[in-house]
Motif scaffolding. Structure first.
Motif, mmCIF file in Angstrom:
data_model
loop_
_atom_site.group_PDB
_atom_site.id
_atom_site.type_symbol
_atom_site.label_atom_id
_atom_site.label_comp_id
_atom_site.label_asym_id
_atom_site.label_seq_id
_atom_site.Cartn_x
_atom_site.Cartn_y
_atom_site.Cartn_z
ATOM 1 N N PHE A 85 0.832 -1.211 0.000
ATOM 2 C CA PHE A 85 0.000 0.000 0.000
ATOM 3 C C PHE A 85 0.861 1.253 0.000
ATOM 4 O O PHE A 85 0.608 2.201 -0.759
ATOM 5 N N TRP A 86 1.888 1.283 0.857
ATOM 6 C CA TRP A 86 2.739 2.466 0.952
ATOM 7 C C TRP A 86 3.573 2.657 -0.307
ATOM 8 O O TRP A 86 3.861 3.790 -0.715
ATOM 9 N N GLN A 87 3.930 1.546 -0.939
ATOM 10 C CA GLN A 87 4.674 1.639 -2.191
ATOM 11 C C GLN A 87 3.818 2.253 -3.297
ATOM 12 O O GLN A 87 4.278 3.133 -4.033
ATOM 13 N N VAL A 88 2.571 1.798 -3.433
ATOM 14 C CA VAL A 88 1.714 2.348 -4.496
ATOM 15 C C VAL A 88 1.290 3.768 -4.165
ATOM 16 O O VAL A 88 1.102 4.598 -5.065
ATOM 17 N N LEU A 89 1.141 4.080 -2.858
ATOM 18 C CA LEU A 89 0.785 5.453 -2.465
ATOM 19 C C LEU A 89 1.895 6.419 -2.850
ATOM 20 O O LEU A 89 1.641 7.486 -3.432
ATOM 21 N N LEU A 90 3.137 6.060 -2.527
ATOM 22 C CA LEU A 90 4.272 6.905 -2.899
ATOM 23 C C LEU A 90 4.392 6.993 -4.413
ATOM 24 O O LEU A 90 4.644 8.083 -4.965
ATOM 25 N N ALA A 91 4.212 5.870 -5.105
ATOM 26 C CA ALA A 91 4.302 5.867 -6.564
ATOM 27 C C ALA A 91 3.236 6.772 -7.179
ATOM 28 O O ALA A 91 3.512 7.512 -8.135
ATOM 29 N N ALA A 92 2.016 6.720 -6.642
ATOM 30 C CA ALA A 92 0.940 7.560 -7.166
ATOM 31 C C ALA A 92 1.289 9.034 -7.020
ATOM 32 O O ALA A 92 1.051 9.839 -7.940
ATOM 33 N N ALA A 93 1.861 9.411 -5.865
ATOM 34 C CA ALA A 93 2.242 10.804 -5.637
ATOM 35 C C ALA A 93 3.357 11.234 -6.585
ATOM 36 O O ALA A 93 3.286 12.310 -7.212
ATOM 37 N N LEU A 94 4.400 10.400 -6.711
ATOM 38 C CA LEU A 94 5.520 10.735 -7.589
ATOM 39 C C LEU A 94 5.084 10.811 -9.049
ATOM 40 O O LEU A 94 5.455 11.740 -9.783
ATOM 41 N N LEU A 95 4.302 9.824 -9.480
ATOM 42 C CA LEU A 95 3.855 9.790 -10.871
ATOM 43 C C LEU A 95 2.945 10.966 -11.194
ATOM 44 O O LEU A 95 3.024 11.541 -12.295
ATOM 45 N N SER A 96 2.085 11.351 -10.259
ATOM 46 C CA SER A 96 1.196 12.494 -10.498
ATOM 47 C C SER A 96 2.003 13.775 -10.670
ATOM 48 O O SER A 96 1.718 14.595 -11.558
ATOM 49 N N LEU A 97 3.030 13.943 -9.832
ATOM 50 C CA LEU A 97 3.880 15.132 -9.934
ATOM 51 C C LEU A 97 4.638 15.133 -11.257
ATOM 52 O O LEU A 97 4.659 16.151 -11.973
ATOM 53 N N ILE A 98 5.258 14.001 -11.597
ATOM 54 C CA ILE A 98 6.025 13.917 -12.846
ATOM 55 C C ILE A 98 5.105 14.084 -14.053
ATOM 56 O O ILE A 98 5.448 14.773 -15.029
ATOM 57 N N ALA A 99 3.926 13.458 -14.000
ATOM 58 C CA ALA A 99 2.980 13.561 -15.112
ATOM 59 C C ALA A 99 2.513 15.001 -15.299
ATOM 60 O O ALA A 99 2.378 15.489 -16.434
ATOM 61 N N TRP A 100 2.260 15.694 -14.194
ATOM 62 C CA TRP A 100 1.806 17.088 -14.288
ATOM 63 C C TRP A 100 2.874 17.961 -14.946
ATOM 64 O O TRP A 100 2.567 18.823 -15.778
ATOM 65 N N LEU A 101 4.138 17.710 -14.589
ATOM 66 C CA LEU A 101 5.234 18.498 -15.153
ATOM 67 C C LEU A 101 5.526 18.118 -16.606
ATOM 68 O O LEU A 101 5.838 18.986 -17.432
ATOM 69 N N ALA A 102 5.453 16.813 -16.925
ATOM 70 C CA ALA A 102 5.846 16.335 -18.258
ATOM 71 C C ALA A 102 4.697 16.310 -19.256
ATOM 72 O O ALA A 102 4.902 16.568 -20.447
ATOM 73 N N GLU A 103 3.506 15.986 -18.789
ATOM 74 C CA GLU A 103 2.359 15.817 -19.694
ATOM 75 C C GLU A 103 1.274 16.868 -19.494
ATOM 76 O O GLU A 103 0.333 16.935 -20.275
ATOM 77 N N GLY A 104 1.418 17.685 -18.439
ATOM 78 C CA GLY A 104 0.424 18.697 -18.158
ATOM 79 C C GLY A 104 -0.778 18.121 -17.429
ATOM 80 O O GLY A 104 -0.837 16.919 -17.168
ATOM 81 N N PRO A 105 -1.740 18.962 -17.080
ATOM 82 C CA PRO A 105 -2.942 18.463 -16.404
ATOM 83 C C PRO A 105 -3.646 17.420 -17.266
ATOM 84 O O PRO A 105 -3.625 17.505 -18.495
ATOM 85 N N PRO A 106 -4.233 16.417 -16.636
ATOM 86 C CA PRO A 106 -4.885 15.364 -17.424
ATOM 87 C C PRO A 106 -6.157 15.857 -18.108
ATOM 88 O O PRO A 106 -7.049 16.403 -17.458
ATOM 89 N N HIS A 107 -6.199 15.687 -19.409
ATOM 90 C CA HIS A 107 -7.408 15.988 -20.190
ATOM 91 C C HIS A 107 -7.841 14.680 -20.847
ATOM 92 O O HIS A 107 -7.411 14.349 -21.949
ATOM 93 N N ILE A 108 -8.677 13.954 -20.153
ATOM 94 C CA ILE A 108 -9.031 12.599 -20.562
ATOM 95 C C ILE A 108 -10.523 12.510 -20.845
ATOM 96 O O ILE A 108 -11.345 12.953 -20.043
ATOM 97 N N ALA A 109 -10.839 11.960 -21.995
ATOM 98 C CA ALA A 109 -12.248 11.732 -22.356
ATOM 99 C C ALA A 109 -12.683 10.386 -21.784
ATOM 100 O O ALA A 109 -12.500 9.343 -22.417
ATOM 101 N N TRP A 110 -13.200 10.414 -20.555
ATOM 102 C CA TRP A 110 -13.566 9.178 -19.883
ATOM 103 C C TRP A 110 -14.790 8.537 -20.518
ATOM 104 O O TRP A 110 -15.764 9.206 -20.824
ATOM 105 N N THR A 111 -14.689 7.259 -20.745
ATOM 106 C CA THR A 111 -15.810 6.461 -21.236
ATOM 107 C C THR A 111 -15.971 5.261 -20.313
ATOM 108 O O THR A 111 -15.086 4.966 -19.503
ATOM 109 N N ALA A 112 -17.082 4.563 -20.428
ATOM 110 C CA ALA A 112 -17.298 3.363 -19.607
ATOM 111 C C ALA A 112 -16.218 2.323 -19.905
ATOM 112 O O ALA A 112 -15.723 1.645 -18.993
ATOM 113 N N ARG A 113 -15.835 2.203 -21.167
ATOM 114 C CA ARG A 113 -14.810 1.236 -21.559
ATOM 115 C C ARG A 113 -13.474 1.574 -20.927
ATOM 116 O O ARG A 113 -12.795 0.699 -20.356
ATOM 117 N N LEU A 114 -13.054 2.845 -20.998
ATOM 118 C CA LEU A 114 -11.778 3.262 -20.429
ATOM 119 C C LEU A 114 -11.781 3.093 -18.913
ATOM 120 O O LEU A 114 -10.793 2.620 -18.329
#
Length: 305
Positions: A192-221
């Motif tokens: 749990f602590w490993q995925v929690l830390l990973a989620a925080a790190l990935l969110s920060l890196i993703a925000w810096l590298a890919e920008g805020p998430p603009h995702i067209a959510w569908t039931a399939r996705l």
């Protein structure tokens, strides 16, 4: 709180192990479908968020929710950074350019690098049988990168293959460290602590590298994302903990070799990828090499997602 159960019957453990093979085998084509609609860093971050939200109540219900001890913090950071962040993100990025079947074969070279790394860094003996296994694995890798099976003028294919191979190196580095770590808590208690830390790190890196998430959510996705986070990550980690307590290590390790084969078949079924003879030749060499190392005393029970 209730203590975690001590073990399962052989039949129930075998059923759980089959579930793990199914989850990990199908996760590769599922991830490829996800990164078609979600940037790879955000896709991996969302997967970790879902897994963390699933693992917390699972651990609490089993009386296994803990705060990591200081002595376990290094393995929490190492697994989070090298496996959940680096490996998962590199695989997700590589799958944008590489067919899932080829990616699976490259990803499952990891035990070959583990055998080499453990021999160099942990002084684990590289017996004649294990050395032969390494040769088999490298021969399988050569088949994958043979100019007759990989178009070397296709820069995207080379780049994607390189990302997957780099991911395998990161995963191997994590496994080598995990083998050397002196555990205080159980691996499942720390997930749990490993995925929690990973989620925080990935969110920060993703925000810096890919920008805020603009995702067209569908039931399939949403269904694909939930499957990857709940089934392929949370359930698989819990199931492997139960299986490891109930079946011999070599039995578990050899059975897990079915995972990449299922991955190739599921990539064909889900993504309509062609069944390339070269992939099966490479996979046969790599699996044969891993099997030789396992029988010689290795173990593949580390996370294989």
């Amino acid at each position: 709180m209730r203590k975690m159960t001590s073990g399962l019957s052989t039949r129930n453990a075998a059923v759980l192990l089959a579930g793990v093979v199914l989850a990990w085998g199908t996760n590769w084509p599922v991830t490829k479908l996800i990164v078609h609609d979600v940037p790879p860093l955000w896709a991996t971050a969302f997967r970790c968020m879902i897994a963390g939200a699933t693992l917390a109540p699972m651990l609490w219900a089993q009386g296994a929710f803990i705060v990591p001890k200081r002595g376990d913090l290094p393995v929490v950071f190492c697994t989070s950074i090298l496996h959940l962040v680096a490996f998962s993100a590199l695989v997700a990025a590589g799958l944008q350019f590489v067919p899932a079947g080829r990616a699976i074969v490259l990803g499952y070279t990891t035990p070959i690098w583990v055998a080499i790394g453990a021999g160099l860094l942990l002084s684990e003996p590289i017996t004649r049988q294990r050395a032969l296994g390494i040769v088999f694995g490298l021969a399988g890798l050569a088949v994958i990168f043979n100019p007759q099976t990989l178009d070397w003028s296709d820069r995207q294919a080379l780049f994607g293959s390189g990302l997957i191979l780099l991911a395998a190196f990161c995963w191997a580095g994590n496994i080598v460290y995990v083998r050397a770590h002196q555990w205080i808590s159980t691996p499942f208690q720390l997930v749990f602590w490993q995925v929690l830390l990973a989620a925080a790190l990935l969110s920060l890196i993703a925000w810096l590298a890919e920008g805020p998430p603009h995702i067209a959510w569908t039931a399939r996705l949403a269904a694909l994302m939930l499957y990857s986070g709940i089934v392929c990550t949370a359930f698989a980690n819990w199931a492997m903990t139960m299986v490891n307590r109930s079946l011999p290590a070599v039995t578990t390790s050899l059975c897990l070799l079915a995972t990449p084969l299922l991955g190739i078949v599921s990539a064909t079924a889900i993504l309509s990828e062609p069944l390339e003879p070269s992939l099966f030749l490479a996979m046969g060499l790599i699996i044969g090499g891993i099997a030789l190392g396992t029988v010689a005393g290795g173990s593949l029970r580390e996370k294989t997602v």
